[in-house]
Design a protein around this motif. Sequence first.
Motif, PDB file in Angstrom:
ATOM      1  N   PRO A   1       0.813  -1.225   0.000  1.00 30.84           N
ATOM      2  CA  PRO A   1       0.000   0.000   0.000  1.00 30.84           C
ATOM      3  C   PRO A   1       0.843   1.271   0.000  1.00 30.84           C
ATOM      4  O   PRO A   1       0.754   2.103   0.909  1.00 30.84           O
ATOM      5  CB  PRO A   1      -0.792  -0.139   1.300  1.00 30.84           C
ATOM      6  N   PHE A   2       1.674   1.436  -1.012  1.00 31.36           N
ATOM      7  CA  PHE A   2       2.596   2.564  -1.031  1.00 31.36           C
ATOM      8  C   PHE A   2       1.992   3.782  -1.725  1.00 31.36           C
ATOM      9  O   PHE A   2       1.096   3.669  -2.550  1.00 31.36           O
ATOM     10  CB  PHE A   2       3.897   2.175  -1.732  1.00 31.36           C
ATOM     11  N   GLY A   3       2.548   4.950  -1.395  1.00 28.86           N
ATOM     12  CA  GLY A   3       2.107   6.186  -2.024  1.00 28.86           C
ATOM     13  C   GLY A   3       2.867   6.516  -3.293  1.00 28.86           C
ATOM     14  O   GLY A   3       2.392   7.253  -4.149  1.00 28.86           O
ATOM     15  N   ARG A   4       4.082   5.984  -3.416  1.00 34.10           N
ATOM     16  CA  ARG A   4       4.911   6.238  -4.588  1.00 34.10           C
ATOM     17  C   ARG A   4       4.847   5.020  -5.514  1.00 34.10           C
ATOM     18  O   ARG A   4       4.714   3.881  -5.063  1.00 34.10           O
ATOM     19  CB  ARG A   4       6.371   6.505  -4.186  1.00 34.10           C
ATOM     20  N   ASN A   5       4.972   5.273  -6.812  1.00 34.75           N
ATOM     21  CA  ASN A   5       4.948   4.167  -7.766  1.00 34.75           C
ATOM     22  C   ASN A   5       5.610   4.586  -9.076  1.00 34.75           C
ATOM     23  O   ASN A   5       6.248   5.637  -9.162  1.00 34.75           O
ATOM     24  CB  ASN A   5       3.509   3.674  -7.999  1.00 34.75           C
ATOM     25  N   TYR A   6       5.413   3.778 -10.110  1.00 32.72           N
ATOM     26  CA  TYR A   6       6.059   3.970 -11.406  1.00 32.72           C
ATOM     27  C   TYR A   6       5.686   5.308 -12.044  1.00 32.72           C
ATOM     28  O   TYR A   6       6.466   5.884 -12.791  1.00 32.72           O
ATOM     29  CB  TYR A   6       5.650   2.804 -12.303  1.00 32.72           C
ATOM     30  N   TRP A   7       4.491   5.820 -11.726  1.00 33.55           N
ATOM     31  CA  TRP A   7       3.985   7.008 -12.403  1.00 33.55           C
ATOM     32  C   TRP A   7       4.186   8.305 -11.619  1.00 33.55           C
ATOM     33  O   TRP A   7       4.403   9.359 -12.198  1.00 33.55           O
ATOM     34  CB  TRP A   7       2.498   6.833 -12.713  1.00 33.55           C
ATOM     35  N   VAL A   8       4.089   8.280 -10.300  1.00 36.60           N
ATOM     36  CA  VAL A   8       3.987   9.521  -9.532  1.00 36.60           C
ATOM     37  C   VAL A   8       5.299  10.295  -9.414  1.00 36.60           C
ATOM     38  O   VAL A   8       5.282  11.472  -9.071  1.00 36.60           O
ATOM     39  CB  VAL A   8       3.433   9.256  -8.113  1.00 36.60           C
ATOM     40  N   ALA A   9       6.425   9.679  -9.689  1.00 35.72           N
ATOM     41  CA  ALA A   9       7.705  10.388  -9.560  1.00 35.72           C
ATOM     42  C   ALA A   9       7.867  11.469 -10.618  1.00 35.72           C
ATOM     43  O   ALA A   9       8.740  12.322 -10.499  1.00 35.72           O
ATOM     44  CB  ALA A   9       8.875   9.406  -9.643  1.00 35.72           C
ATOM     45  N   GLY A  10       7.014  11.464 -11.636  1.00 37.24           N
ATOM     46  CA  GLY A  10       7.068  12.498 -12.655  1.00 37.24           C
ATOM     47  C   GLY A  10       7.882  12.106 -13.867  1.00 37.24           C
ATOM     48  O   GLY A  10       7.719  12.652 -14.945  1.00 37.24           O
ATOM     49  N   ARG A  11       8.777  11.153 -13.683  1.00 36.19           N
ATOM     50  CA  ARG A  11       9.573  10.620 -14.787  1.00 36.19           C
ATOM     51  C   ARG A  11       9.449   9.104 -14.748  1.00 36.19           C
ATOM     52  O   ARG A  11       9.533   8.493 -13.689  1.00 36.19           O
ATOM     53  CB  ARG A  11      11.039  11.047 -14.647  1.00 36.19           C
ATOM     54  N   LEU A  12       9.270   8.493 -15.898  1.00 37.32           N
ATOM     55  CA  LEU A  12       8.964   7.071 -15.941  1.00 37.32           C
ATOM     56  C   LEU A  12      10.240   6.228 -15.844  1.00 37.32           C
ATOM     57  O   LEU A  12      10.772   5.746 -16.833  1.00 37.32           O
ATOM     58  CB  LEU A  12       8.188   6.733 -17.211  1.00 37.32           C
ATOM     59  N   PHE A  13      10.701   6.052 -14.607  1.00 35.83           N
ATOM     60  CA  PHE A  13      11.835   5.181 -14.340  1.00 35.83           C
ATOM     61  C   PHE A  13      11.307   3.857 -13.772  1.00 35.83           C
ATOM     62  O   PHE A  13      10.225   3.810 -13.187  1.00 35.83           O
ATOM     63  CB  PHE A  13      12.789   5.819 -13.340  1.00 35.83           C
ATOM     64  N   PRO A  14      12.082   2.789 -13.890  1.00 39.37           N
ATOM     65  CA  PRO A  14      11.672   1.527 -13.260  1.00 39.37           C
ATOM     66  C   PRO A  14      11.421   1.715 -11.767  1.00 39.37           C
ATOM     67  O   PRO A  14      12.140   2.458 -11.090  1.00 39.37           O
ATOM     68  CB  PRO A  14      12.879   0.607 -13.513  1.00 39.37           C
ATOM     69  N   HIS A  15      10.392   1.042 -11.275  1.00 40.91           N
ATOM     70  CA  HIS A  15      10.038   1.155  -9.859  1.00 40.91           C
ATOM     71  C   HIS A  15       9.738  -0.230  -9.303  1.00 40.91           C
ATOM     72  O   HIS A  15       9.030  -1.024  -9.925  1.00 40.91           O
ATOM     73  CB  HIS A  15       8.821   2.055  -9.663  1.00 40.91           C
ATOM     74  N   THR A  16      10.262  -0.502  -8.117  1.00 43.54           N
ATOM     75  CA  THR A  16      10.014  -1.771  -7.442  1.00 43.54           C
ATOM     76  C   THR A  16       9.418  -1.510  -6.072  1.00 43.54           C
ATOM     77  O   THR A  16       9.909  -0.654  -5.327  1.00 43.54           O
ATOM     78  CB  THR A  16      11.314  -2.587  -7.293  1.00 43.54           C
ATOM     79  N   SER A  17       8.346  -2.227  -5.747  1.00 47.95           N
ATOM     80  CA  SER A  17       7.713  -2.145  -4.425  1.00 47.95           C
ATOM     81  C   SER A  17       7.904  -3.484  -3.724  1.00 47.95           C
ATOM     82  O   SER A  17       7.617  -4.534  -4.304  1.00 47.95           O
ATOM     83  CB  SER A  17       6.215  -1.846  -4.562  1.00 47.95           C
ATOM     84  N   ILE A  18       8.378  -3.436  -2.475  1.00 50.99           N
ATOM     85  CA  ILE A  18       8.697  -4.667  -1.761  1.00 50.99           C
ATOM     86  C   ILE A  18       8.187  -4.606  -0.328  1.00 50.99           C
ATOM     87  O   ILE A  18       8.454  -3.649   0.406  1.00 50.99           O
ATOM     88  CB  ILE A  18      10.219  -4.922  -1.730  1.00 50.99           C
ATOM     89  N   ASN A  19       7.447  -5.622   0.057  1.00 54.68           N
ATOM     90  CA  ASN A  19       7.086  -5.829   1.452  1.00 54.68           C
ATOM     91  C   ASN A  19       8.106  -6.801   2.024  1.00 54.68           C
ATOM     92  O   ASN A  19       8.065  -7.997   1.757  1.00 54.68           O
ATOM     93  CB  ASN A  19       5.674  -6.406   1.573  1.00 54.68           C
ATOM     94  N   ILE A  20       9.077  -6.269   2.785  1.00 54.18           N
ATOM     95  CA  ILE A  20      10.107  -7.131   3.364  1.00 54.18           C
ATOM     96  C   ILE A  20       9.477  -7.893   4.520  1.00 54.18           C
ATOM     97  O   ILE A  20       9.062  -7.311   5.516  1.00 54.18           O
ATOM     98  CB  ILE A  20      11.310  -6.313   3.851  1.00 54.18           C
TER      99      ILE A  20
END
Length: 330
Positions: free
Chosen positions: A150-169
């Motif tokens: 349930p993150f607030g940041r993702n592939y789209w919101v950074a403003g530039r389309l860089f690879p994004h990884t979300s991890i629940n450790i």
Amino acid sequence: MKHTKNLILANFNGHLVPTIEAYVLKLSPEIFYHPKLRTLSLYQYILQDAHAFNNCRNLKHLELLQIFAEIGVFNEVISSCPSLEVLILQIIFFNPSGHLKIDHKNLRILSISCNQIDSIEVRATRLDILSIENILCESDKVVLEIPRLPFGRNYWVAGRLFPHTSINISCPPKKNESSGMARPLNNVTFLASLSVSLDLKNPREVEVLRKMLAVWTEKMIELEISFKHNNSLGEEGKSSKGGANNKLWEKAEPFPNADFRVDTIWMHNFSGSSKEQFALASRFVMQKTVMKKMMIKTSSDEKKKKRIEAAVAKLKELPKGNKELSIECF
């Protein structure tokens, strides 16, 4: 193939041209349905149908790398493998008109890279790792129902389309239990961003985070950290002096190392009273880790808000590794 557990089929006949018949993978229906086959990787083929995957309940790990097909074929392949725990997609659609659907209750790791498509839907209640390398699809056309991420940041919101990884450790306190966090990250040599959630009182989860960040060779665009609060660590995370986890922050070494750099850090569930959270944040401030901004989420609860703001004020008083660093609440 009767006793095969892991299978790789790769086409190395030069560059893949979708119109060449030689690249079409022609297989018998249900060819991949074998009780012992667990891992399948296909590289550089054209799929005209999904018949080879019929009733493929045995597969746990599927990789489709540089595979061309219609969107409907990919949907059939994915839905025909209901037991998947790992799904790696580097796929190319012949026609962007359509809807890619991934609905798997057992899926733990998902990586997606694809060309233009109308819409994407991912529903995965147990997913712990989502990596988006490249997707040509508008954010409002992508539905992600992933309760563990349930993150607030993702592939789209950074403003530039860089690879994004979300991890629940998620690491069990005992060393002999599998954490499922062993898979390496793919984007460590590129400009990319990362979101992680972890419990800083769990030494094993902290070590996973350290290893993840330490292998990053390029400056990270964004790092989002969501702190979990878990008091059920058991004896592994405790000591008579207040917890073995506290010793992690007594060492003088930089975290994760002296070379890791990130432009912006976002912190969620920062309590303002946790020694571990403040120790991690202060390391990032003083050791030149954060280049531009450290953003800390406040609380709607007035008492918690004051506690968080007081901790942020203390962070601002620390000697900054980068003089231009801005520390703010949001």
